[in-house]
Structures are given as structure tokens and as C-alpha cells.
Design an enzyme around this catalytic site. Sequence first.
Site, PDB file in Angstrom:
ATOM      1  N   SER A 111       0.831  -1.201   0.000  1.00 38.80           N
ATOM      2  CA  SER A 111       0.000   0.000   0.000  1.00 38.80           C
ATOM      3  C   SER A 111       0.871   1.259   0.000  1.00 38.80           C
ATOM      4  O   SER A 111       1.641   1.477  -0.924  1.00 38.80           O
ATOM      5  CB  SER A 111      -0.962  -0.034   1.191  1.00 38.80           C
ATOM      6  OG  SER A 111      -1.995   0.915   1.039  1.00 38.80           O
ATOM      7  N   ASP A 166      -6.021  -3.668  -2.158  1.00 36.47           N
ATOM      8  CA  ASP A 166      -4.970  -3.293  -1.211  1.00 36.47           C
ATOM      9  C   ASP A 166      -4.276  -4.507  -0.600  1.00 36.47           C
ATOM     10  O   ASP A 166      -4.921  -5.423  -0.083  1.00 36.47           O
ATOM     11  CB  ASP A 166      -5.585  -2.441  -0.106  1.00 36.47           C
ATOM     12  CG  ASP A 166      -4.536  -1.760   0.759  1.00 36.47           C
ATOM     13  OD1 ASP A 166      -3.842  -2.477   1.495  1.00 36.47           O
ATOM     14  OD2 ASP A 166      -4.417  -0.536   0.695  1.00 36.47           O
TER      15      ASP A 166
END
Length: 731
Positions: free
Chosen positions: A65, A210
Site C-alpha cells: 500500500s 490493497d
Amino acid sequence: MRNQIKALLAACLCLHAVLLWAAEPVAPRIGVVLGGGGARGFAHLGVLQELEKLHVPIACIAGTSAGALIGGAYASGQPLAELERQFAAADWETLLSGKPRRQDVPYSRKQSDSRNYFDLTVGFRDGKWRLPKAAINAQGIDLFIRQLTRARSEASFDRLAIPFRAVATDLESGEPVVFDGGDLSLAMRASMAVPGMFAPVEDRDRVLVDGGLARQLPVEELQGRCADVLIVIDVGTPPVPREQLGSFLDVLDQTTYLMVARNSRESLARLGPQDILIRPQLGGVSPADFGDNAAIIEAGRQAARALSDRLAALAVTPEQYASWQQGRYAGERPRIDRINLAGDFNFVDPEAMQQKLSISSRLGLSALHQRLDEVFAEGDLDKLDYTLRRDNGSHVADVHLQERHTGPNYIRAGLELRSSSQGDATFSLLGEYKRSWLNSAGGGLLGEVKLGEEPTFRAEWQQPLSASSPFFLSLGAGRREKRYNLYVDDHQSSAEFLRQTNTANVDAGISLGKLGEWRNGWYASRDSLSLQTGFSGLFNVPDSKAREQGLRTLLVLDQLDNPRWPRNGFAMQLEARKPLHRSDDPEPQPSASFMIDTVTTDRHDISWRMTLRGGYSDKRDSAEVFELGGFRNLSGYQPGELLGHQMAFARGMVSWRVASLPSALGSGLYVGASAEVGRVWSTLLQDKDTRWLPAGSVFVGADTLLGPVFIGVGHGKKGQLTGYFNLGVEY
């Protein structure tokens, strides 16, 4: 014998050299693990800066991320100082809004933005209603990442300046997906695709989101592979104590934490005594605080300094570190020679898109991104992604176009509320329908409706001569009803009139792009004014009806960042009419009106606004009248209470942003004040001139997802105070 002695001595010397070499300690390979955490991930940059100061070389990096964003950019060869500069210069508010800056949007796409429509557009196509795929369009983020990495693509990420791995999550299986080669920007973007906020990334028949959902701290990707010692930087949001779970936003944050906490603990359990865990002190910092990047970077520096003794033990000599730095290479700055366009075209004309993206000379990445931004700002695309490749010594950008999921039929809704302590209260529902690409030239249809106070219906068909031509033809029609409470000097008598206006127009115009437009043409109107309540004997003109037609010119410039709550920019509208025929006047006179609005915001977050408006029409003209009254439009008077054939109005206003709102609620909370002055000549029906009337207001306002909200007090009418509550009403 002598030769044998020489050989023995040589062997001894070689053995001694080997023993000395073996006795020298071999520097351990250092791997850096960068965890996810949204804006909190800027702390990674501060830690990396301290590692550079200590001369700690990095053998490999893995990130998830936000860690993939920082790690991928650094691994690609970008200097940390350059990354910090780009993060500081980035317009995070625009990037995270998922929309282009309004100043960059063509005027034809923003002409109805002043109405209080909700920030949600739904679509209808193929017999189905369509919602946006994500809360935030990632087009701006995608191009920003490509700028950071110079659009690098490598068969193996081991060929980057620092070997790198990015981790995403397979949305179908929940398993981690590790990127070890290919399009670097795509890998970083997939790792950052927060579910619900950003659209998932599709790659090799996989749908990716993610990486924190599967592996928040990708220790496994480095341990035992390319690193002997790991430096793990954890910037994840800490758990919220039970007593602090006071809102649904706190509950959402806690849910996110629980989703990643387990895999984080599993990864941390793999660390050995030689590994170093760094947790920057980020109390009070939200994953959405991207604008506070400088302070967050500093928190990373401080966290690394607190462990400087352990980190310094991993350092090498200045000469060795300089040699390591020389091996870092950011890659060439590509120059684009040709653009190829691909995509699934359902309503957008592919030839028009190819023409908009054609180039006659080589482009750098910044120029290419600007061209893509311009096409994206037209509003019919969800994405314009690209990859670079070499073809016979030339750089080719293969652009993939993705049409807007909700297009080409766009529907918005909204509402307006307005009330005052003098008893005036209104409620209106708003609706808008847009249809784009009616034909290959880019023709469009706009329809608007307002129900409740001031019922309004308007439709317009606008047809460019071609998809690339600034010239257009327009055909429009509308109907409007409005009630007016007329001002009487002694404040003891009043009357309510109903005004009904039907209009039609045919125009030829030129688009000034994102700046505005200029149109000229023919118009016709039918206007009626009738007394609804009050004593007709007070007024010297009976109910009236009039028909008019003639020529008009209209110039509109609009560069406000947000017309409902502007903080920067300007707007101007100039209109002049020359009646050729009016049913109640054998010699009709011309009329004109103007509006100028400018707004600036200084570094203390104080907005300064100046507004000027005025208009002129002949007193026999019942079709062109001007009004004053209402909140910040001569505060203390009711909306439309002052109605006449000539009008002048000036307003100065200041507002100060005193607090930010959670992104789920809006952007900011403001306090402000206005000073106003206005005058009306040849008041309707009474044919009187008012004096110059001063007024002012103080208010508290909020820029919310439902629109601008104001609570204020206005002063006017010989000292009379009026309280106001408005939603979506901005004059």
C-alpha cells in the site's frame, strides 16, 4: 632448491591472504519492509532519509500500500529529496477527490455546477442503472505514480536500482499477490487499491485490491531471500480503545485495523533478534492526512534517530556507501514518439479520441500526462492508462481507454433549503439529465428541473461542428415561475406577485475551452406578471403579459474552483439583448447585465471575495427585471423583495476556515462576514428609485457532501436583524 623455497614462500603468502580475507566480517544484507497506512506512510520517507545519513545500504525493499508507493519510487532510483519535493508540491485534495480541478474542466461540462446537486452521478445504459465503481476515481493517482517512477517497466524488479517487491491482495481468493516484475506503476497502484475507495486493478485475469488485507508487513518476501537483517517500518493505524469508539467513522477505522492486525502479527512473529522494528509516533495522524506530509516525514526521521545506535551498526564506510549510491539509476527520461489507442468503445467515438491524442512532435512524460488529463477532464472516461514500449528505437505509449461506467446518460439529484426568521421558508428538489456523444461530433443534451420554490424546467441541445471544433450550435428552451414579495418604502404594505417566463433561444457560439464560452443568437420570451396577494390599488400597473424576441450576445468566463463554495478563481458573465419586437412596446430598448466574482485564499486559509453585479433595462420592459434581497444578497431583505429595471450591487466578504471535516462529511468549517450595498431604480409596478441600501451578515458555514450549509444573521432594513439557515443556496 632455491626455486622450491620461493614456491613455499609464495604459498605461505597466499594462505595468509586467504586467512585474512576470511577473518574480515562480511557486511549483512539489509532488507527494508514498508507497511501500509495511507498518509501515515510518508513516515517511511523520513526513515529512509536517516538511513542514508547513517550510510546504511539497502539490498532490497518490499512494500504494501503506502509502503509500495514510497518503496517503489525509491527502488526505481528516485532521490529521496526529489520524492519529498514532489509529495510537498502535489495537490492532494484534487488527487484524492477523484476528479480533475474544476478550472481544467471544459465549460460545457461545468455550466450547471452552481446548482446544489449531490456529488453522486448515476447512469443508465443497456436497460440497467449504474453506480460508480468506486468512491474515488484513481486517474490522477495513477498518473502521479507514473511520474514518480518515470513509467518504468522491467521484466524483473531485481533490475531496478534496488530490488523491489510489491504486495496486493487477490479479491477472489484473499491470497497475497507479489509483484516481482512488469509494470512498476501498476504494481504500486494495485497494492494501494483500498476496497470501496479506489477501483480494483485487473491484471492477468486477477482482480486486485490493497495488499494490507493479505500481508500488511511483507516480511516473508525478503527474509531468507535477499536480506540477512530486516528493518521493518510499521505505520499502521493503532487500535482505538472502546471508550473512543464514539462514531461510525471510529468503528470503520477499527474494522480496518482488525482486518490487517492478524496478518501483521504473523509477519512480526518471524522477526529475529538481529532485526529492527520501527514504529513512528503518529498519534492523531489519520490515513487521510495527506496534506500533512511534511510533519509525517519528520515523525519518521525522529523514530529512526531514536534507534540510531542499532542502525549505525549496519553502516558501511563512506567509500562503500558512495559506491552503492553510484549503482542506483533512476532510468532514462523517456520521450514519447507515438501514441496508440485501444479500448472498448460503446458510446465515445474512437476516431475523435485518437485525434485528441495524436501528437506531431515528441512528448516528455509531463506533457503526455497533461494531454491525458485534458481528455479525462471532458468527463466521459473512467480511466486513461498507458504502458511504454520500445519499437525500432522509438518510445510508444499504448494508451488504454476505459469509458465511464455511468455513461453516456448521467443523472444527478439535489435539494435546496432556505429559511429566515422573517417567516420565509422554501424547499426545492433538483434534477439533472445529461446525454453525451449523441453523434460522432460530440453532440450533447442537457435537461434540468427544479420542483418546489421557483419551479424551473430547462433543456438544451448543443452540437459542435466536429469533435475537435470549438464552434457549436445550440437550441434551448425553458420555463420559470417565481414569486416576489415587493418592497414598499414604509415597510407597512407588501404584495406577492407571480412571474411566469417562457424562453427559447437559438445560438451559434465558440467554446473557449476550460475558460468559458461566447455565444450569439436569437431569443424569444413570453412573460406574465400577476398579483397573488395584496391590494392592487397600491400599484399603478395591472397584471401584464408581454412577448419579446430579438438578438443577444452572452460571454461567460468561469475559473472558480467550486462555484458553491469558492476559495480560488474568478467568474464573469456579460449579456446584452437587442429586442427586435415586443408586444407592449413599439420601440423596444436594449438591455444588459453583468456579474463579476473573484475569490482568493491566502496562506492563513482566509478567503477574500468580491462580487459586483448590475443590470439595465427600459422601464417598459416587463421581460427583463433585476432583483435584490436574501442572505448575502442585501441581507435583511427577503429574496426578490427589491425588484426593478436597473440594479447595482457590490459585496465584499471574508471567510476563515477554522476546522476540517472528516472526508465522509465534507471538507471544512468556516466563519465569515459580508458587507453589502445595493440600489434599485425604476422598481417594478411602482416605478420608484431606492436609495443606496447598506447591509451585512455574519455566518458560520460548512462545505458538506450535501452542499454548502450556512447559519447566519443579516442586517438591513433600518437596523432590522434577520436570521438565516440555507442549504445549497449561494448567491
